[in-house]
Scaffold this motif. Structure first.
Motif, short mmCIF file in Angstrom:
data_model
loop_
_atom_site.label_atom_id
_atom_site.label_comp_id
_atom_site.label_asym_id
_atom_site.label_seq_id
_atom_site.Cartn_x
_atom_site.Cartn_y
_atom_site.Cartn_z
N UNK A 20 0.85 -1.19 0.00
CA UNK A 20 0.00 0.00 0.00
C UNK A 20 0.88 1.23 0.00
N UNK A 21 0.36 2.34 -0.49
CA UNK A 21 1.10 3.59 -0.40
C UNK A 21 0.14 4.74 -0.13
N UNK A 22 0.67 5.80 0.46
CA UNK A 22 -0.14 6.99 0.75
C UNK A 22 0.22 8.04 -0.30
N UNK A 24 -1.39 11.86 -2.38
CA UNK A 24 -2.44 12.90 -2.34
C UNK A 24 -3.54 12.68 -3.38
N UNK A 27 -2.92 10.39 -9.44
CA UNK A 27 -1.78 10.64 -10.31
C UNK A 27 -0.46 10.37 -9.57
N UNK A 28 -0.36 10.90 -8.35
CA UNK A 28 0.83 10.63 -7.54
C UNK A 28 0.92 9.13 -7.23
N UNK A 30 -0.07 6.65 -8.98
CA UNK A 30 0.41 5.91 -10.15
C UNK A 30 1.92 6.09 -10.30
N UNK A 31 2.38 7.34 -10.19
CA UNK A 31 3.81 7.60 -10.36
C UNK A 31 4.62 6.86 -9.30
N UNK A 32 4.14 6.91 -8.08
CA UNK A 32 4.89 6.27 -6.99
C UNK A 32 4.83 4.75 -7.10
N UNK A 34 4.54 3.05 -9.82
CA UNK A 34 5.40 2.71 -10.95
C UNK A 34 6.86 2.59 -10.49
N UNK A 35 7.32 3.56 -9.71
CA UNK A 35 8.72 3.53 -9.29
C UNK A 35 8.96 2.45 -8.23
N UNK A 36 7.94 2.22 -7.40
CA UNK A 36 8.15 1.28 -6.30
C UNK A 36 8.01 -0.18 -6.72
N UNK A 39 10.05 -0.56 -11.38
CA UNK A 39 11.28 -0.04 -11.98
C UNK A 39 12.34 -1.10 -12.20
#
Lengths: 100, 212
Positions: A20-22, A24, A27-28, A30-32, A34-36, A39
């Motif tokens: 899970x991630x927190x 805002x 869009x954030x 998805x970006x996070x 993707x990197x987590x 990558x």
């Protein structure tokens, strides 16, 4: 907002919960995600889902212990063992009865 | 040194030094999620630097490591924008957004150039940069209107112009929605680069000639 991330490792495989991630907003998230989770080429695809959109179900009463309803089924193991023992002792008795 | 090698080194140095600066956020970024993402982006930039150094090294008869670590600080060709040490998130995002916007124009020009090898590498790099741009744009949109962010963009704008050659600057100004100003050109290095260089090359200088 909390987002749950599901990860598919190879094409055709089921998506599995990755973490899970927190974030805002979506869009954030998805970006996070993707990197987590993507990558290192470890994922074929991701599902990024707002936790609030998940309808969680966790109450499954079974007050009368209807074991025959359960996924592990109606346990035959103990009953078979008993039946086998009964059959064996019945066989032994009848064998004894054959004695002169 | 050929014009091609000079150009390759300028871009490679930009990517290496920016990757280094961005990696300074590892462990202290605004959130754990951003920490992972920004560190990953920093690693990507350093990967791009390596690929560019490898091309340049072939032209110059040396190796990527020697180019990255064995030159004196004054021999680096990076733009002053990437050297600045501003461990402040508004400046970091302002630089990230301005650099990625400039880099997109620079990569597009390389993809369209007659140098097939460089065009191929630029196209590959651009496929990764798409996600850096998404990340930069998302943050810029979020911080737009915030006083600290706007002040950082104002401060860094002349530096951003210095990333590109004179003929790319009009397009950058248009993209960013700003007037062209006197750019901070490549060529002069800050004390901050020397400090970064000391740290970046310390392991390599500790055992000269070693194979790592």
């Amino acid at each position: 907002m909390v987002f749950e991330v599901f990860r598919q490792e190879r094409k055709g495989q089921p998506f599995q919960h990755a973490g899970a991630l927190a974030a805002p907003n979506a869009e954030f998230a998805e970006a996070w995600a993707r990197e987590q989770y993507g990558r290192r080429q470890e994922s074929e695809a991701l599902w990024v889902v707002p936790r609030d959109e998940i309808r969680a179900v966790h109450d499954f009463p079974d007050e009368l212990h209807k074991t025959y309803h359960r996924v592990d089924g109606y346990s035959l193991k103990a009953k078979l063992k008993e039946a086998r023992q009964r059959a064996e002792s019945a066989g032994a008795l009848s064998a004894r009865a054959d004695l002169p | 040194m050929s014009g091609r090698a000079e150009m390759l080194l300028a871009i490679a140095d930009d990517e290496l030094i920016l990757g280094w600066r961005d990696s300074e956020w590892t462990g202290i970024a605004p959130s754990l999620e951003e920490d992972v993402a920004f560190s990953s982006i920093a690693q990507n930039e350093i990967g791009h630097a390596r690929a560019l150094y490898e091309l340049a090294a072939r032209d110059l008869g040396t190796t990527a490591d020697e180019l990255a670590f064995d030159r004196a600080p004054d021999e680096y060709r990076c733009a002053p924008l990437v050297e600045l040490r501003r461990l402040d998130w508004a400046h970091t995002i302002a630089r990230h957004w301005l650099y990625e916007t400039a880099d997109e124009l620079r990569l597009a020009a390389l993809v369209a150039s007659g140098d097939a090898e460089l065009a191929g590498l630029a196209a590959k790099m651009d496929r990764e940069e798409v996600y850096h741009r998404m990340h930069a744009q998302m943050w810029a949109d979020r911080l737009r209107g915030e006083q600290r962010f706007e002040a950082a963009v104002d401060e860094l704008w002349p530096y951003a112009l210095g990333v590109l050659d004179a003929d790319g600057r009009a397009a950058l100004a248009q993209r960013v929605g700003r007037e062209q100003v006197e750019p901070v050109e490549r060529g002069n290095h800050s004390e901050e680069l020397r400090e970064l260089w000391q740290e970046m090359t310390s392991v390599r200088r500790s055992v000269p000639g070693a194979t790592w």
